[in-house]
Write an enzyme that holds these catalytic residues in place. Sequence first.
Site, PDB file in Angstrom:
ATOM      1  N   LEU A  75     107.625  -4.501  38.869  1.00  0.00           N
ATOM      2  CA  LEU A  75     107.694  -5.747  39.635  1.00  0.00           C
ATOM      3  C   LEU A  75     106.592  -5.884  40.685  1.00  0.00           C
ATOM      4  CD1 LEU A  75     111.575  -6.005  39.981  1.00  0.00           C
ATOM      5  CD2 LEU A  75     110.085  -7.030  38.260  1.00  0.00           C
ATOM      6  N   CYS A  76     105.592  -4.997  40.635  1.00  0.00           N
ATOM      7  CA  CYS A  76     104.431  -5.123  41.529  1.00  0.00           C
ATOM      8  C   CYS A  76     103.494  -6.200  41.004  1.00  0.00           C
ATOM      9  CB  CYS A  76     103.661  -3.803  41.592  1.00  0.00           C
ATOM     10  SG  CYS A  76     104.324  -2.628  42.736  1.00  0.00           S
ATOM     11  N   HIS A  77     102.909  -6.940  41.935  1.00  0.00           N
ATOM     12  CA  HIS A  77     101.898  -7.918  41.563  1.00  0.00           C
ATOM     13  C   HIS A  77     100.574  -7.205  41.316  1.00  0.00           C
ATOM     14  CE1 HIS A  77     104.841 -10.441  43.641  1.00  0.00           C
ATOM     15  NE2 HIS A  77     104.354 -11.441  42.927  1.00  0.00           N
ATOM     16  N   MET A 113     102.714  -0.118  47.965  1.00  0.00           N
ATOM     17  CA  MET A 113     102.915   0.568  46.694  1.00  0.00           C
ATOM     18  C   MET A 113     101.593   1.139  46.171  1.00  0.00           C
ATOM     19  SD  MET A 113     106.079   0.467  46.585  1.00  0.00           S
ATOM     20  CE  MET A 113     106.130   1.500  45.145  1.00  0.00           C
ATOM     21  N   GLU A 114     100.506   0.429  46.403  1.00  0.00           N
ATOM     22  CA  GLU A 114      99.200   0.907  45.966  1.00  0.00           C
ATOM     23  C   GLU A 114      98.815   2.173  46.729  1.00  0.00           C
ATOM     24  OE1 GLU A 114      99.766  -3.014  44.386  1.00  0.00           O
ATOM     25  OE2 GLU A 114     100.107  -2.222  46.400  1.00  0.00           O
ATOM     26  N   ASP A 128      98.000  19.282  38.451  1.00  0.00           N
ATOM     27  CA  ASP A 128      97.516  19.467  37.084  1.00  0.00           C
ATOM     28  C   ASP A 128      96.311  20.402  37.036  1.00  0.00           C
ATOM     29  OD1 ASP A 128      97.280  18.867  34.202  1.00  0.00           O
ATOM     30  OD2 ASP A 128      95.473  17.790  34.817  1.00  0.00           O
TER      31      ASP A 128
END
Length: 165
Positions: A75-77, A113-114, A128
Amino acid sequence: MMSLTHTNDEGKASMVDVGDKDVTRREARAEGFVVMKPETLALVADNGLKKGDVLAVARIAGIQAAKQCGNLIPLCHPLMLNFIGVEFELEPEQNRIRIETCCRLSGKTGVEMEALAAASVAALTIYDMCKAVDKDMRIEGVRVLEKSGGKSGHYQAEQQAENPS
Protein backbone atom coordinates in the site's frame (compact mmCIF):
# COMPACT_ATOMS: atom_id res chain seq x y z
CA MET A 1 -10.12 8.58 18.11
CA MET A 2 -7.13 7.45 16.04
CA SER A 3 -7.72 5.08 13.17
CA LEU A 4 -5.55 3.20 10.74
CA THR A 5 -4.94 5.09 7.50
CA HIS A 6 -4.78 2.07 5.20
CA THR A 7 -8.27 0.74 5.84
CA ASN A 8 -11.52 1.98 4.36
CA ASP A 9 -14.84 2.51 6.16
CA GLU A 10 -15.54 -1.22 5.96
CA GLY A 11 -12.17 -2.17 7.47
CA LYS A 12 -10.72 -3.41 4.20
CA ALA A 13 -7.16 -2.65 3.16
CA SER A 14 -6.97 0.30 0.79
CA MET A 15 -4.40 2.72 -0.56
CA VAL A 16 -4.64 6.24 0.87
CA ASP A 17 -5.80 8.87 -1.65
CA VAL A 18 -3.18 11.62 -1.43
CA GLY A 19 -4.56 13.60 -4.37
CA ASP A 20 -5.83 16.50 -2.25
CA LYS A 21 -2.77 16.76 -0.02
CA ASP A 22 -0.33 19.65 -0.36
CA VAL A 23 3.11 19.10 -1.80
CA THR A 24 5.63 19.70 0.98
CA ARG A 25 9.27 18.91 1.59
CA ARG A 26 9.35 15.62 3.45
CA GLU A 27 12.24 13.84 5.07
CA ALA A 28 12.69 10.73 7.18
CA ARG A 29 15.68 9.21 8.91
CA ALA A 30 15.87 5.62 10.15
CA GLU A 31 18.44 3.43 11.83
CA GLY A 32 19.24 -0.22 12.40
CA PHE A 33 22.08 -2.31 13.80
CA VAL A 34 23.85 -5.50 12.81
CA VAL A 35 25.45 -7.14 15.85
CA MET A 36 28.29 -9.55 15.09
CA LYS A 37 31.37 -11.21 16.50
CA PRO A 38 34.37 -8.90 16.99
CA GLU A 39 36.30 -10.93 14.41
CA THR A 40 33.57 -10.36 11.83
CA LEU A 41 33.51 -6.63 12.49
CA ALA A 42 37.29 -6.56 12.03
CA LEU A 43 36.93 -8.34 8.67
CA VAL A 44 34.36 -5.76 7.55
CA ALA A 45 36.62 -2.90 8.69
CA ASP A 46 39.63 -4.40 6.88
CA ASN A 47 37.63 -5.29 3.74
CA GLY A 48 38.71 -8.88 4.31
CA LEU A 49 35.63 -10.81 3.22
CA LYS A 50 35.67 -12.85 0.01
CA LYS A 51 32.43 -11.32 -1.27
CA GLY A 52 34.01 -7.86 -1.40
CA ASP A 53 33.42 -4.44 0.15
CA VAL A 54 30.53 -5.14 2.52
CA LEU A 55 29.59 -1.55 3.24
CA ALA A 56 29.76 -0.40 -0.39
CA VAL A 57 27.43 -3.21 -1.46
CA ALA A 58 25.11 -2.62 1.52
CA ARG A 59 24.91 1.10 0.67
CA ILE A 60 23.81 0.36 -2.90
CA ALA A 61 21.33 -2.26 -1.65
CA GLY A 62 19.81 0.27 0.78
CA ILE A 63 19.47 2.86 -1.97
CA GLN A 64 17.81 0.32 -4.26
CA ALA A 65 15.41 -0.72 -1.48
CA ALA A 66 14.27 2.86 -0.90
CA LYS A 67 13.68 3.29 -4.64
CA GLN A 68 11.66 0.06 -4.80
CA CYS A 69 9.62 0.55 -1.64
CA GLY A 70 6.36 1.03 -3.57
CA ASN A 71 6.91 -2.39 -5.16
CA LEU A 72 7.84 -4.12 -1.90
CA ILE A 73 5.12 -2.85 0.44
CA PRO A 74 1.66 -3.27 -1.10
CA LEU A 75 0.00 0.00 0.00
CA CYS A 76 3.01 2.33 -0.36
CA HIS A 77 2.85 4.95 -3.07
CA PRO A 78 5.64 4.88 -5.65
CA LEU A 79 7.70 7.99 -4.96
CA MET A 80 10.16 10.14 -6.87
CA LEU A 81 12.81 10.54 -4.19
CA ASN A 82 15.11 13.55 -4.35
CA PHE A 83 17.75 12.06 -2.04
CA ILE A 84 18.64 8.72 -0.46
CA GLY A 85 21.51 8.50 1.98
CA VAL A 86 22.86 5.35 3.62
CA GLU A 87 25.68 5.72 6.14
CA PHE A 88 27.49 3.25 8.40
CA GLU A 89 29.26 3.58 11.72
CA LEU A 90 31.39 0.75 13.04
CA GLU A 91 30.85 0.45 16.80
CA PRO A 92 33.55 -1.98 17.99
CA GLU A 93 32.77 -1.36 21.66
CA GLN A 94 29.36 -2.95 21.03
CA ASN A 95 30.39 -5.36 18.24
CA ARG A 96 27.99 -3.86 15.75
CA ILE A 97 27.50 -1.73 12.70
CA ARG A 98 25.04 1.14 12.97
CA ILE A 99 23.14 1.99 9.80
CA GLU A 100 21.50 5.39 9.36
CA THR A 101 19.41 6.26 6.34
CA CYS A 102 17.80 9.44 5.11
CA CYS A 103 15.18 9.90 2.37
CA ARG A 104 13.87 13.22 1.04
CA LEU A 105 11.37 14.43 -1.51
CA SER A 106 8.91 17.16 -2.29
CA GLY A 107 5.59 15.38 -2.45
CA LYS A 108 2.21 14.50 -1.01
CA THR A 109 3.16 11.56 1.20
CA GLY A 110 5.91 10.77 3.68
CA VAL A 111 9.09 8.77 3.22
CA GLU A 112 9.30 6.84 6.49
CA MET A 113 8.81 3.48 4.78
CA GLU A 114 11.54 4.26 2.26
CA ALA A 115 14.01 5.12 5.04
CA LEU A 116 13.05 1.96 6.96
CA ALA A 117 13.34 -0.20 3.83
CA ALA A 118 16.80 1.24 3.13
CA ALA A 119 18.00 0.49 6.68
CA SER A 120 16.48 -3.00 6.67
CA VAL A 121 17.87 -4.09 3.30
CA ALA A 122 21.28 -2.60 4.07
CA ALA A 123 21.28 -4.70 7.28
CA LEU A 124 20.16 -7.81 5.39
CA THR A 125 22.94 -7.25 2.86
CA ILE A 126 25.55 -7.00 5.60
CA TYR A 127 24.20 -10.25 7.01
CA ASP A 128 24.31 -11.91 3.59
CA MET A 129 27.87 -10.83 2.91
CA CYS A 130 29.14 -11.92 6.34
CA LYS A 131 27.10 -15.08 7.00
CA ALA A 132 29.88 -17.41 5.82
CA VAL A 133 31.99 -16.36 8.82
CA ASP A 134 29.27 -15.47 11.38
CA LYS A 135 25.86 -17.10 11.37
CA ASP A 136 25.06 -15.69 14.83
CA MET A 137 24.67 -12.08 13.65
CA ARG A 138 21.52 -10.23 14.71
CA ILE A 139 19.64 -7.38 13.09
CA GLU A 140 18.22 -5.11 15.76
CA GLY A 141 16.64 -1.78 16.49
CA VAL A 142 15.27 -0.83 13.06
CA ARG A 143 13.19 2.29 13.66
CA VAL A 144 12.29 5.76 12.44
CA LEU A 145 14.53 8.35 14.06
CA GLU A 146 12.87 11.46 12.69
CA LYS A 147 10.38 12.61 10.10
CA SER A 148 9.30 16.03 8.95
CA GLY A 149 6.84 17.53 6.52
CA GLY A 150 3.19 16.94 5.90
CA LYS A 151 0.10 17.45 8.02
CA SER A 152 1.31 15.41 11.00
CA GLY A 153 4.37 17.64 11.35
CA HIS A 154 7.70 16.85 12.93
CA TYR A 155 8.42 13.63 14.83
CA GLN A 156 11.62 12.74 16.62
CA ALA A 157 12.16 9.41 18.37
CA GLU A 158 13.12 9.29 22.00
CA GLN A 159 16.75 8.57 22.73
CA GLN A 160 17.38 4.85 23.30
CA ALA A 161 19.80 3.20 25.67
CA GLU A 162 23.18 2.16 24.25
CA ASN A 163 22.05 -1.40 23.51
CA PRO A 164 18.70 -1.48 21.62
CA SER A 165 18.01 -5.16 22.28
